[in-house]
Design an enzyme around this catalytic site. Structure first.
Site, PDB file in Angstrom:
ATOM      1  CG  ASP A 268      -1.871   1.109   1.342  1.00 57.96           C
ATOM      2  OD1 ASP A 268      -2.373   1.549   0.298  1.00 57.96           O
ATOM      3  OD2 ASP A 268      -2.105   1.580   2.471  1.00 57.96           O
TER       4      ASP A 268
ATOM      5  CD  GLU B 264       0.961  -1.020   9.473  1.00 56.83           C
ATOM      6  OE1 GLU B 264      -0.197  -1.195   9.044  1.00 56.83           O
ATOM      7  OE2 GLU B 264       1.983  -1.267   8.806  1.00 56.83           O
TER       8      GLU B 264
ATOM      9  CE  LYS C 190      -6.066   2.883   7.540  1.00 55.97           C
ATOM     10  NZ  LYS C 190      -5.827   2.700   6.091  1.00 55.97           N
TER      11      LYS C 190
ATOM     12  CD1 TRP D  31      -1.304   2.963   8.281  1.00 56.34           C
ATOM     13  CD2 TRP D  31       0.862   2.569   8.773  1.00 56.34           C
ATOM     14  NE1 TRP D  31      -0.617   2.819   7.093  1.00 56.34           N
ATOM     15  CE2 TRP D  31       0.702   2.575   7.373  1.00 56.34           C
ATOM     16  CE3 TRP D  31       2.134   2.354   9.324  1.00 56.34           C
ATOM     17  CZ2 TRP D  31       1.780   2.377   6.501  1.00 56.34           C
ATOM     18  CZ3 TRP D  31       3.183   2.155   8.461  1.00 56.34           C
ATOM     19  CH2 TRP D  31       3.005   2.162   7.060  1.00 56.34           C
TER      20      TRP D  31
ATOM     21  CE1 TYR E 182      -8.674  -0.690   5.247  1.00 56.56           C
ATOM     22  CE2 TYR E 182      -6.886  -1.140   6.778  1.00 56.56           C
ATOM     23  CZ  TYR E 182      -7.365  -0.499   5.651  1.00 56.56           C
ATOM     24  OH  TYR E 182      -6.540   0.321   4.937  1.00 56.56           O
TER      25      TYR E 182
ATOM     26  CG  ASN F 248       0.997  -3.958  11.289  1.00 51.92           C
ATOM     27  OD1 ASN F 248       1.672  -3.516  12.213  1.00 51.92           O
ATOM     28  ND2 ASN F 248       1.453  -4.058  10.048  1.00 51.92           N
TER      29      ASN F 248
ATOM     30  CG  ASN G 175       4.334  -4.571   7.162  1.00 48.40           C
ATOM     31  OD1 ASN G 175       4.072  -4.171   8.302  1.00 48.40           O
ATOM     32  ND2 ASN G 175       3.471  -4.483   6.158  1.00 48.40           N
ATOM     33  CD  GLU G 176      -0.178  -5.804   7.516  1.00 50.36           C
ATOM     34  OE1 GLU G 176      -0.529  -5.682   6.347  1.00 50.36           O
ATOM     35  OE2 GLU G 176      -0.816  -5.342   8.469  1.00 50.36           O
TER      36      GLU G 176
ATOM     37  CE1 TYR H 201      -4.638   0.398  10.159  1.00 52.97           C
ATOM     38  CE2 TYR H 201      -3.677  -1.787   9.873  1.00 52.97           C
ATOM     39  CZ  TYR H 201      -3.559  -0.406   9.838  1.00 52.97           C
ATOM     40  OH  TYR H 201      -2.364   0.177   9.474  1.00 52.97           O
TER      41      TYR H 201
HETATM   42  C1  GCB Z   1      -1.269  -2.330   6.690  1.00 55.77           C
HETATM   43  C2  GCB Z   1       0.006  -2.186   5.976  1.00 55.77           C
HETATM   44  C3  GCB Z   1       0.278  -0.756   5.550  1.00 55.77           C
HETATM   45  C4  GCB Z   1      -1.004  -0.124   5.026  1.00 55.77           C
HETATM   46  C5  GCB Z   1      -2.034  -0.127   6.138  1.00 55.77           C
HETATM   47  C6  GCB Z   1      -3.352   0.478   5.700  1.00 55.77           C
HETATM   48  O1  GCB Z   1      -1.530  -3.261   7.388  1.00 55.77           O
HETATM   49  O2  GCB Z   1       1.091  -2.700   6.686  1.00 55.77           O
HETATM   50  O3  GCB Z   1       1.279  -0.749   4.592  1.00 55.77           O
HETATM   51  O4  GCB Z   1      -0.797   1.168   4.555  1.00 55.77           O
HETATM   52  O5  GCB Z   1      -2.266  -1.437   6.547  1.00 55.77           O
HETATM   53  O6  GCB Z   1      -3.575   1.655   5.905  1.00 55.77           O
HETATM   54  O7  GCB Z   1      -4.162  -0.248   5.129  1.00 55.77           O
END
Ligand code: GCB
Length: 604
Positions: free
Chosen positions: A163, A510, A574, A555, A477, A471, A416-417, A473
């Site tokens: 991303d 994140e 973000k 993040w 999300y 990470n 990462n992820e 959300y």
């Molecule tokens: C994540 C990623 C990051 C993205 C973020 C997002 O998990 O590691 O690169 O920018 O989510 O904002 O979706």
């Protein structure tokens, strides 16, 4: 690998500035033996993309050419001349006066080549062919495809499996530095601290090329007072009453290394270092023996016009904004940052989690974690399909070689992820963690940053990490707009991690919510500045309940450019700052919170 600096024995010539530039349309071959057939120009260091106003150049996938003429002062011709790229994104073929002199793959680490054999008196023509192509064998991972247009021209396409915008170019300084023919090649510094006794033993290893009568190491404190002097390629110095490098309170010693022959200093290099101790113990992350609490960010190297190119004014501004907010750290998401930034962090006392460019190692994605929770053997195609192991190993070597002496680096992030919820991930990662641990002379903790789907039940690689870095959300999300349920989910998952791994510290690397600056809502709707603040307040509340929770890196520091997509409005929003670094509303809340959380000893 030593950073190029000028000393009494070394000269640095910076090739920054305006270069010739052209996109390779692959219609007819471009011969490096001839001057580049273009009048277009581009600034270095910077990404090429946002310097051009043409959409097809900005979004070009394929090859790009750069060229610059330079002259070398006669007085330097007998020195060893080294051409060094801070980075070239993502793959580079380098020609000097028409001859290919070096090649490097990997867009975020430096490389260099001796050029004495290729230099001429008068003008020298340096040509670089770059590729910004990414596929399933590169880091980062891209989805590569090609087709022919109506004229039969090959059109290449990279769909980022990550991303952030696939910026490319000569992102970091290109320099020529000199050394004498016999020279200091590398220096490795390992401080061992006895915090209670205020004493440190510092091991200093010097690698030299050539036969010196003596290698002399003199250590100076910040006042320029000599602290110790020793001889030998391998030496150990003791510092009494040592001044520690502390988060936001940096102290740097200087190791002056001299290669001496016939009573004369032939080569000299000065390496700055901090003395500090990093350990992970009983669910805590200790710096200098005290529990450290990470407050800060995932960032990007991302600014207007420069793109991913070095922008030192922004680096300074970003660190000043962090310090004002009471933040103490960031992660170099999702690739190694410039050496200039690492040096700045050493000096400013900013704590860094240093990440490889291993992002996008995941070929399936879902928020439906129930499929993963059923049993132990979930498997997608990632580890059958992906061919990044070699690139991954190379970049771990290059990153540790480059950053090994930095006091600011307290942990390596290996990826990462990645699809660590899928069978095959442990087999992929186990040798990489082993390698990183072997290579790092300071034996820092290692982690990878885990994706939401890699829940405590589903994740297969947690045994490899020293710190559980997540990470998450919830409230963005998933459970979007429902912070009450998001709070329950957050708490439930963190408690589950803590229970399953009571000795491993847990942190968020994140968490965030897209927020359009200036968008307000009386109902605190998603995308509003109110929602962003409510989201962070909710998370903070849960963090404070979990004893082994040792840090919050949100993040993102600032809004940043991404590929297009229905989830992105001119990039990822973000940021708690806009891309211009104007604060969103939440900055006041977070500044207040962080300024009241001590760097050390928050959760004893
Ligand atoms: C994540 C990623 C990051 C993205 C973020 C997002 O998990 O590691 O690169 O920018 O989510 O904002 O979706």
């Amino acid at each position: 690998m030593l950073y190029p600096i000028a000393t009494e024995s070394r000269v640095v010539v910076d090739l920054s500035g305006i270069w010739k530039f052209m996109v390779d349309k692959e219609m007819e071959p471009i011969e490096a033996s001839q001057p580049l057939p273009t009048n277009e120009v581009i600034a270095v260091p910077a990404s090429f993309n946002d310097q051009t106003v043409m959409k097809e150049i900005r979004e070009h996938s394929g090859y790009i050419w750069y060229e610059k003429e330079f002259k070398i002062a006669k007085a330097l011709h007998n020195e060893r001349l080294v051409l060094r790229f801070g980075s070239a994104t993502h793959e580079a073929w380098v020609y000097l006066n028409g001859k290919e002199i070096t090649y490097h793959k990997g867009g975020f680490t430096p490389f260099e080549v001796e050029i004495n054999d290729y230099i001429v008196e008068g003008a020298n023509r340096l040509t670089v062919r770059l590729s910004n192509l990414l596929d399933h064998s590169t880091l980062p991972v891209g989805n590569y495809s090609e087709k022919k247009d109506e004229n039969g021209r090959l059109i290449r396409k990279v769909d980022e499996n990550f991303d952030f915008f696939n910026y490319a170019g000569l992102h970091r300084p290109v320099k020529i530095y000199t050394t004498p023919r016999e020279y200091i090649e590398d220096i490795v510094i390992v401080p061992n601290v006895d915090v209670a006794a205020k004493k440190a033993d510092v091991q200093i290893s010097v690698k030299t090329a050539g036969a010196f009568d003596e290698v002399r190491v003199t250590v100076f404190d910040e006042e320029g007072q000599q602290v110790a002097q020793v001889s030998g390629n391998e030496s150990n110095i003791s510092i009494e009453n040592v001044q520690l490098w502390q988060p936001l309170n940096a102290y740097l010693y200087t190791a002056r290394v001299e290669g001496i022959k016939g009573g004369e200093t032939v080569d000299v290099y000065e390496e700055l270092f901090g003395v500090r101790k990093v350990e992970v113990k009983s669910g805590k992350f200790l710096i200098n023996g005290e529990p450290f609490y990470f407050k800060g960010f995932g960032k990007h190297e991302d600014t207007y016009v420069n793109g991913r190119g070095l922008n030192e004014a922004y680096n300074v501004l970003d660190i000043n904004l962090m310090k004002q907010m009471g933040a103490n750290s960031f992660r170099t998401s999702h690739y190694p940052y410039s050496e200039e930034m690492m040096r700045l962090c050493d000096r400013e006392g900013i704590v860094v989690i240093d990440e490889t460019p291993a992002v996008g190692l995941m070929l399936s994605f879902t928020f439906d974690v129930s499929i993963l929770e059923k049993g132990d053997d979930f498997e997608d195609d990632t580890w059958k399909d992906i061919k990044t192991a070699e690139a991954h190993e190379q970049v771990i070597r290059e990153l540790i070689d480059r950053d090994k002496n930095h006091a600011c680096v307290v942990m390596w992030s290996i990826a990462n992820e990645a699809a660590t919820y899928s069978k095959g991930s442990y087999e992929y990662f186990e040798p990489l963690f082993k390698l990183a641990r072997e290579l790092d002379p300071q034996k820092r903790p290692c982690t990878y940053v885990g994706i939401m789907m890699a829940t405590p039940k589903a994740d297969k690689c947690t045994d490899l990490v020293d710190v559980i870095a997540l990470n998450r959300y919830y409230g963005w999300y998933v459970q979007n707009g429902d912070l009450k349920t998001a709070e329950e989910k957050t708490r439930q998952e963190l408690l589950e991690w803590q229970e399953k791994y009571p000795d491993k510290p847990i942190m968020y690397t994140e968490y965030g919510a897209d927020t359009v600056a200036g968008f307000h809502s009386a109902y605190g709707e998603p995308f509003s500045e109110e929602y962003q603040e409510d989201y962070y307040r909710m998370n903070s509340k849960v963090f404070d309940e979990i004893p082994n929770f040792v840090g919050e890196q949100l993040w993102n520091f600032a809004d940043f450019q991404t590929k297009f997509g229905i989830m992105r409005v001119q990039g990822n929003k973000k940021g708690i700052f806009t891309r211009e670094r104007e604060p969103k509303m939440v900055v006041r809340y977070l500044s207040n919170r962080w300024n009241n959380i001590p760097n050390l000893g928050y959760k004893k």
